[in-house]
Design an enzyme around this catalytic site. Structure first.
Site, PDB file in Angstrom:
ATOM      1  N   TYR A   1      -7.384 -11.044  -0.757  1.00 33.88           N
ATOM      2  CA  TYR A   1      -7.099 -12.125   0.226  1.00 33.88           C
ATOM      3  C   TYR A   1      -8.231 -13.186  -0.026  1.00 33.88           C
ATOM      4  CZ  TYR A   1      -4.096  -9.147   2.961  1.00 33.88           C
ATOM      5  OH  TYR A   1      -2.458  -9.069   2.588  1.00 33.88           O
TER       6      TYR A   1
ATOM      7  N   LYS B   1       1.998  -8.574  -2.382  1.00 31.85           N
ATOM      8  CA  LYS B   1       1.166  -9.150  -2.786  1.00 31.85           C
ATOM      9  C   LYS B   1       0.504  -7.112  -2.980  1.00 31.85           C
ATOM     10  CE  LYS B   1      -1.992  -6.695  -0.799  1.00 31.85           C
ATOM     11  NZ  LYS B   1      -2.015  -5.793  -0.591  1.00 31.85           N
TER      12      LYS B   1
HETATM   13  P1  NDP Z   1       3.048   2.971   1.403  1.00 36.14           P
HETATM   14  O1  NDP Z   1       2.262   4.150   1.197  1.00 36.14           O
HETATM   15  O2  NDP Z   1       2.911   3.497   3.201  1.00 36.14           O
HETATM   16  O3  NDP Z   1       4.232   3.291   0.780  1.00 36.14           O
HETATM   17  C1  NDP Z   1       4.819   2.722   0.149  1.00 36.14           C
HETATM   18  C2  NDP Z   1       6.477   3.358  -0.298  1.00 36.14           C
HETATM   19  O4  NDP Z   1       6.521   3.084  -0.942  1.00 36.14           O
HETATM   20  C3  NDP Z   1       6.279   4.406   0.363  1.00 36.14           C
HETATM   21  O5  NDP Z   1       6.507   5.090   1.677  1.00 36.14           O
HETATM   22  C4  NDP Z   1       8.005   5.138  -0.632  1.00 36.14           C
HETATM   23  O6  NDP Z   1       9.110   4.607   0.571  1.00 36.14           O
HETATM   24  C5  NDP Z   1       7.333   4.269  -1.732  1.00 36.14           C
HETATM   25  N1  NDP Z   1       7.633   4.866  -3.151  1.00 36.14           N
HETATM   26  C6  NDP Z   1       8.132   5.088  -3.860  1.00 36.14           C
HETATM   27  N2  NDP Z   1       7.367   5.522  -4.403  1.00 36.14           N
HETATM   28  C7  NDP Z   1       6.241   6.137  -4.514  1.00 36.14           C
HETATM   29  C8  NDP Z   1       5.413   6.412  -5.026  1.00 36.14           C
HETATM   30  N3  NDP Z   1       5.313   6.615  -5.926  1.00 36.14           N
HETATM   31  N4  NDP Z   1       4.381   6.656  -4.312  1.00 36.14           N
HETATM   32  C9  NDP Z   1       4.106   6.282  -2.982  1.00 36.14           C
HETATM   33  N5  NDP Z   1       5.002   5.433  -2.126  1.00 36.14           N
HETATM   34  C10 NDP Z   1       5.921   5.196  -3.028  1.00 36.14           C
HETATM   35  O7  NDP Z   1       2.555   1.059   1.260  1.00 36.14           O
HETATM   36  P2  NDP Z   1       2.511   0.489   1.753  1.00 36.14           P
HETATM   37  O8  NDP Z   1       3.260   0.418   3.095  1.00 36.14           O
HETATM   38  O9  NDP Z   1       0.593   0.085   2.881  1.00 36.14           O
HETATM   39  O10 NDP Z   1       2.241  -0.734   0.637  1.00 36.14           O
HETATM   40  C11 NDP Z   1       3.266  -1.698  -0.300  1.00 36.14           C
HETATM   41  C12 NDP Z   1       3.131  -2.601  -0.564  1.00 36.14           C
HETATM   42  O11 NDP Z   1       2.968  -3.753   0.859  1.00 36.14           O
HETATM   43  C13 NDP Z   1       2.298  -2.761  -1.186  1.00 36.14           C
HETATM   44  O12 NDP Z   1       2.464  -2.935  -2.277  1.00 36.14           O
HETATM   45  C14 NDP Z   1       0.856  -3.148  -0.571  1.00 36.14           C
HETATM   46  O13 NDP Z   1      -0.052  -3.864  -1.428  1.00 36.14           O
HETATM   47  C15 NDP Z   1       1.968  -4.310   0.431  1.00 36.14           C
HETATM   48  N6  NDP Z   1       0.778  -4.433   1.537  1.00 36.14           N
HETATM   49  C16 NDP Z   1       0.465  -5.276   1.630  1.00 36.14           C
HETATM   50  C17 NDP Z   1       0.232  -5.932   2.796  1.00 36.14           C
HETATM   51  C18 NDP Z   1      -0.125  -6.953   3.617  1.00 36.14           C
HETATM   52  O14 NDP Z   1      -0.520  -7.293   4.300  1.00 36.14           O
HETATM   53  N7  NDP Z   1       0.583  -8.078   2.885  1.00 36.14           N
HETATM   54  C19 NDP Z   1      -0.445  -4.560   3.203  1.00 36.14           C
HETATM   55  C20 NDP Z   1      -0.368  -3.585   2.730  1.00 36.14           C
HETATM   56  C21 NDP Z   1       0.180  -3.006   2.079  1.00 36.14           C
HETATM   57  P3  NDP Z   1      10.379   5.737   0.954  1.00 36.14           P
HETATM   58  O15 NDP Z   1       9.162   6.538   1.207  1.00 36.14           O
HETATM   59  O16 NDP Z   1      10.758   5.080   1.916  1.00 36.14           O
HETATM   60  O17 NDP Z   1      11.146   5.751  -1.072  1.00 36.14           O
END
Ligand code: NDP
Length: 408
Positions: A251, A163
């Site tokens: 949410y 989401k």
């Molecule tokens: P993070 O910033 O922690 O991680 C995102 C990951 O995406 C990065 O570690 C990287 O992985 C990859 N990535 C690729 N391109 C980019 C970029 N340009 N900038 C930043 N990251 C990039 O985010 P979250 O894990 O918190 O969120 C990811 C998704 O999950 C979002 O859509 C968020 O809305 C969703 N989410 C859902 C939650 C829920 O409760 N359902 C809670 C938190 C988030 P790598 O280094 O491996 O390439």
């Protein structure tokens, strides 16, 4: 119940319908967001702080377990979702996709992912011929969802997408169409639909436990540490849209819909961006909206990235109230009924939501059951988000059709 109201009710129950989206109907700020979601490239990031990788390899439980490739090894994937696969009945991590070689090695080793099932964004296309992978889980920043969901369908895989579904209803419609063309499943990871407290709340509201619902209030807020769009994607418009509404306020938007069980017929909203704050050069600090439902009930939704933490939902009816605080957390939910049947409610362990969500997706893939949180639900929610921004931009109340499209 008149015809329009019946349509609204059906729309809520079904999570909306996938119809073509009229770009002309989208107001200026939302159109800017739609354009922003194209052309952004994924880039690997450092391992988030505090990640605990497993010390023993997970065991696959069922022969028909769905093999899932996790795309984007960030905070949510590593801290919440990946450890939960071991608690599911029917899913396992079959592959990982990351822009960071270091993460591919460390996370791959910890989860027992074979070296040839560790993909970069550049080699992602090869996943199409990897029969170990049945489905793709997109956990990338939101502005990348649409492109990577469409790529996953092009690779012939089913998709679970975090989401919010995307940053515009136009992108949501493209994602749904791609899934249909590929004849593959699309589920949006709205975990509260698998969380015992929220499920109990939906049931109670359906049973009219507080009489006729008159008011719904939700707030999802926290205070973001100093940062800027180049440091944190959550403050970057191309990756995060308007900010807290898409990320956290969604949410509250979701709970207003599933607790009230009705689509709003009009929305008015305010969005605020303080000057000279590097966190808010591209996104809003606070967004507040007022909804009116055809039944006469009203809702007030607030979300902020610049005020002390809270996450609650309150529903007040003619015979009592339901108070959820915290409402949609990972754990620790609290829920209270007030009025004629006053009591604290304990509905089970909220932490089952992650594994249940994954198993529901697996059941949809293997047994073809209807998805509780389909792409059409994600599309419906993006239409409402666009209506909120359109009202905030124009200062006018926006009237809505039963499927959430803006009228006129
Ligand atoms: P993070 O910033 O922690 O991680 C995102 C990951 O995406 C990065 O570690 C990287 O992985 C990859 N990535 C690729 N391109 C980019 C970029 N340009 N900038 C930043 N990251 C990039 O985010 P979250 O894990 O918190 O969120 C990811 C998704 O999950 C979002 O859509 C968020 O809305 C969703 N989410 C859902 C939650 C829920 O409760 N359902 C809670 C938190 C988030 P790598 O280094 O491996 O390439």
């Amino acid at each position: 119940m008149d015809g329009i109201e019946m349509t609204r009710r059906r729309f809520i129950d079904a999570g909306g319908t996938a119809a073509a989206v009229s770009l002309a109907a989208i107001a200026a700020p939302a159109a800017a967001l739609a354009q922003a979601s194209g052309g952004v490239r994924p880039t690997g990031q450092l391992m988030p702080d505090g990640v605990k990788l497993p010390s023993t390899l997970p065991v696959r439980k069922r022969a028909d377990s769905v093999g899932i490739a996790v795309v984007g090894l960030g905070g949510y994937a590593l801290n919440q979702m990946m450890p939960r696969f071991a608690q599911t009945e029917r899913t396992h991590i079959a592959a990982i996709v990351s822009g960071s070689r270091d993460k591919l090695r460390r996370v791959g080793d910890a989860y027992g992912i074979p070296p040839d099932a560790r993909y970069s964004y550049d080699t992602f296309g090869k996943i199409a011929s990897d029969d170990r992978v049945d489905a793709i889980y997109i956990v990338l920043p939101t502005g990348l969802h649409a492109e990577w969901v469409i790529r996953a369908f092009a690779a012939g895989k089913h998709v679970l997408c975090e989401k919010p579904m995307a940053l515009s209803s136009a992108d949501c419609a493209r994602m749904i169409a791609a899934g249909r063309r590929a004849n593959r499943k699309l589920m949006i990871a709205y975990r509260s639909h698998f969380e015992p407290y929220n499920l109990e709340a939906m049931k109670l509201m359906g049973q009219r436990a507080i009489g006729d619902i008159r008011l719904v209030r939700t707030e999802q807020s926290y205070r973001m540490a100093p940062t800027s769009p180049s440091e944190n994607w959550r403050t970057n418009r191309a990756l995060a849209g308007g900010g807290s509404l898409e990320d956290y306020g969604i949410y509250g938007l979701q709970s207003a819909l599933y607790l009230k069980g009705e689509m709003p017929e009009s929305i008015s909203a305010t969005a605020f961006r303080p000057p000279n704050d590097p966190r808010f050069t591209e996104i809003f600090a606070h967004v507040s909206s007022q909804w009116r439902f055809p039944s006469g009930a009203v809702a007030q939704l607030v979300t902020s990235y610049d005020s002390a933490s809270t996450n609650f939902a309150q529903v007040r009816g003619t015979a009592g109230a339901l108070i959820m605080d915290p409402a949609t957390s990972y754990a620790g939910q609290k829920m209270r009924l007030e009025g004629r049947d006053e009591r604290e409610l304990t509905s089970g362990d909220p932490s089952v939501q992650f594994a249940r969500q994954l198993d529901h997706f697996a059941d949809a893939v293997r047994d073809n059951i209807p998805i509780r949180t389909p792409g059409e639900m994600g599309l419906r929610d993006l239409r409402l988000i666009e209506a909120i921004y359109a009202s905030a931009e124009t200062g006018r109340t926006v009237r809505l059709a039963p499927d959430g499209r803006m009228r006129g």
